[in-house]
Scaffold this motif. Structure first.
Motif, mmCIF file in Angstrom:
data_model
loop_
_atom_site.group_PDB
_atom_site.id
_atom_site.type_symbol
_atom_site.label_atom_id
_atom_site.label_comp_id
_atom_site.label_asym_id
_atom_site.label_seq_id
_atom_site.Cartn_x
_atom_site.Cartn_y
_atom_site.Cartn_z
ATOM 1 N N ASP A 1 0.842 -1.193 0.000
ATOM 2 C CA ASP A 1 0.000 0.000 0.000
ATOM 3 C C ASP A 1 0.881 1.248 0.000
ATOM 4 O O ASP A 1 2.008 1.244 0.521
ATOM 5 C CB ASP A 1 -0.912 0.017 1.230
ATOM 6 N N VAL A 2 0.362 2.319 -0.582
ATOM 7 C CA VAL A 2 1.074 3.600 -0.555
ATOM 8 C C VAL A 2 1.094 4.106 0.885
ATOM 9 O O VAL A 2 0.044 4.255 1.518
ATOM 10 C CB VAL A 2 0.395 4.622 -1.482
ATOM 11 N N THR A 3 2.300 4.336 1.412
ATOM 12 C CA THR A 3 2.465 4.666 2.826
ATOM 13 C C THR A 3 3.053 6.062 2.987
ATOM 14 O O THR A 3 3.963 6.449 2.255
ATOM 15 C CB THR A 3 3.398 3.641 3.504
ATOM 16 N N GLN A 4 2.528 6.789 3.960
ATOM 17 C CA GLN A 4 3.063 8.126 4.271
ATOM 18 C C GLN A 4 4.157 7.980 5.317
ATOM 19 O O GLN A 4 3.925 7.468 6.412
ATOM 20 C CB GLN A 4 1.945 9.021 4.788
ATOM 21 N N ILE A 5 5.376 8.433 4.959
ATOM 22 C CA ILE A 5 6.532 8.254 5.833
ATOM 23 C C ILE A 5 7.310 9.564 5.908
ATOM 24 O O ILE A 5 7.547 10.195 4.869
ATOM 25 C CB ILE A 5 7.457 7.135 5.303
ATOM 26 N N ILE B 1 6.537 12.110 2.832
ATOM 27 C CA ILE B 1 6.419 11.643 1.447
ATOM 28 C C ILE B 1 5.549 10.391 1.392
ATOM 29 O O ILE B 1 5.360 9.697 2.400
ATOM 30 C CB ILE B 1 7.800 11.336 0.824
ATOM 31 N N LEU B 2 5.027 10.124 0.217
ATOM 32 C CA LEU B 2 4.262 8.906 -0.049
ATOM 33 C C LEU B 2 5.169 7.921 -0.781
ATOM 34 O O LEU B 2 5.747 8.259 -1.814
ATOM 35 C CB LEU B 2 3.029 9.214 -0.898
ATOM 36 N N VAL B 3 5.293 6.713 -0.236
ATOM 37 C CA VAL B 3 6.193 5.708 -0.793
ATOM 38 C C VAL B 3 5.357 4.511 -1.247
ATOM 39 O O VAL B 3 4.572 3.954 -0.470
ATOM 40 C CB VAL B 3 7.240 5.261 0.242
ATOM 41 N N ASP B 4 5.542 4.118 -2.502
ATOM 42 C CA ASP B 4 4.849 2.962 -3.084
ATOM 43 C C ASP B 4 5.905 1.907 -3.411
ATOM 44 O O ASP B 4 6.806 2.158 -4.218
ATOM 45 C CB ASP B 4 4.089 3.383 -4.347
ATOM 46 N N THR B 5 5.801 0.741 -2.780
ATOM 47 C CA THR B 5 6.830 -0.294 -2.879
ATOM 48 C C THR B 5 6.255 -1.553 -3.495
ATOM 49 O O THR B 5 5.083 -1.879 -3.297
ATOM 50 C CB THR B 5 7.392 -0.623 -1.486
#
Length: 313
Positions: free
Chosen positions: A70-74, A82-86
């Protein structure tokens, strides 16, 4: 009657066969489960197999499988949210351990969510934003920038060389996440950061700053253009004044030359016949007078004498 019996026997055989026989595909591996417990080892060879009717077959894919987090706010180390999509690629290497630990692919993805997301959060929160978005060999030619002012901004260091970079960061995430995979019967093949973006509030601020920078650059170009325009107009006005001055000077020179020649002609004419010259000048003066002009003359003036002589019989 005989055909009916044969048909019934065929149906019974098919029904029994469906409980006894099973096949394993080349892209699969299987485990026999009896009353919820695995029996025997892993069946990895493809082909037709036999089992007891009360046993079940659990299939596991041999191929690489894809995990999308899931796109995570870190927050980064510099406190930029930032929003990180892994994403990751994984495979089942030990079906028996996989079955006893996570049961199926859905359970495996749930565990991958916990493990990979946790590692990504730890790594990103301890890393500068530049390290996340730049590669290790990232360089920039400051002298070749369209906007040299970028090199002077306090919040942007274009000459800073990343210590890790995106590739090394992903490798570190992969190495840490792999430590938890063996006890799940999973091999983690690769982990990638697909997308990095600012959160909505920060993105709006960044967009506003970018717009302000573009407007500042446009205003600078306009100012330079106006300055250049004024310079061109000033040069044009100076050239125009010079041309006018030169033309006026030449006109005065021509006029002076003409007057000098006229004076010389008049002088020659006066020298040849002074009496006629004096008479001619008097007539020119008379021509300049209007019809209703009044002139006060003395009786002994030359002008009156010429007029009196011109009217004598």
């Amino acid at each position: 009657m005989k055909s009916i019996v044969i048909a019934l026997v065929a149906v019974v055989l098919i029904a029994v066969g469906s409980f006894v026989f099973y096949t394993v595909d080349e892209a699969e591996q299987a485990i026999i489960v009896q009353f919820g417990e695995p029996i025997g080892g892993v069946i990895s060879e493809p082909g037709l197999k036999v089992k007891l009717p009360w046993q079940q077959v659990r299939y596991f894919d041999k191929r690489l499988l894809v995990w999308d987090g899931d796109v995570t706010q870190i927050p980064t180390l510099g406190r930029e949210f930032i929003l990180v999509d892994t994403t990751a690629r994984w495979r089942i290497t030990d079906p028996l351990l996989f079955l006893t630990s996570v049961r199926d692919e859905a359970g495996a993805r749930t565990r991958l969510d916990d493990i990979i997301d946790s590692v990504v959060r730890d790594m990103v929160s301890s890393t500068e934003l530049e390290e996340i978005v730049r590669s290790k060999d990232w360089t920039v030619d400051v002298d070749a920038l369209d906007d040299p002012a970028l090199a002077e901004r306090a919040d942007v260091n274009l000459e800073k060389q990343p210590k890790l970079g995106r590739e090394r960061l992903e490798q570190e995430i992969l190495a840490r996440a792999r430590d938890s995979m063996p006890r799940l019967g999973i091999e983690l093949d690769d982990v990638r950061i697909k997308r990095v973006n600012y959160i909505d509030s920060v993105r709006k601020q960044v967009e506003s700053r970018m717009i302000a920078e573009r407007q500042s650059i446009a205003e600078r170009f306009r100012s330079e253009g106006m300055g250049r325009s004024q310079e061109i107009l000033g040069n044009m006005e100076r050239d125009l004044q010079r041309i006018r001055s030169e033309a006026a000077r030449k006109a005065e020179e021509i006029r002076g030359t003409a007057d000098a020649k006229a004076t010389g002609i008049y002088g020659e004419a006066f020298g040849a016949d002074p009496e006629f010259y004096s008479f001619f000048r008097t007539l020119e003066s008379y021509r300049a007078l209007g019809q209703n002009s009044t002139i006060m003359l003395s009786a002994d003036s030359d002008f009156f004498r010429y007029l009196e002589e011109s009217q004598a019989p």
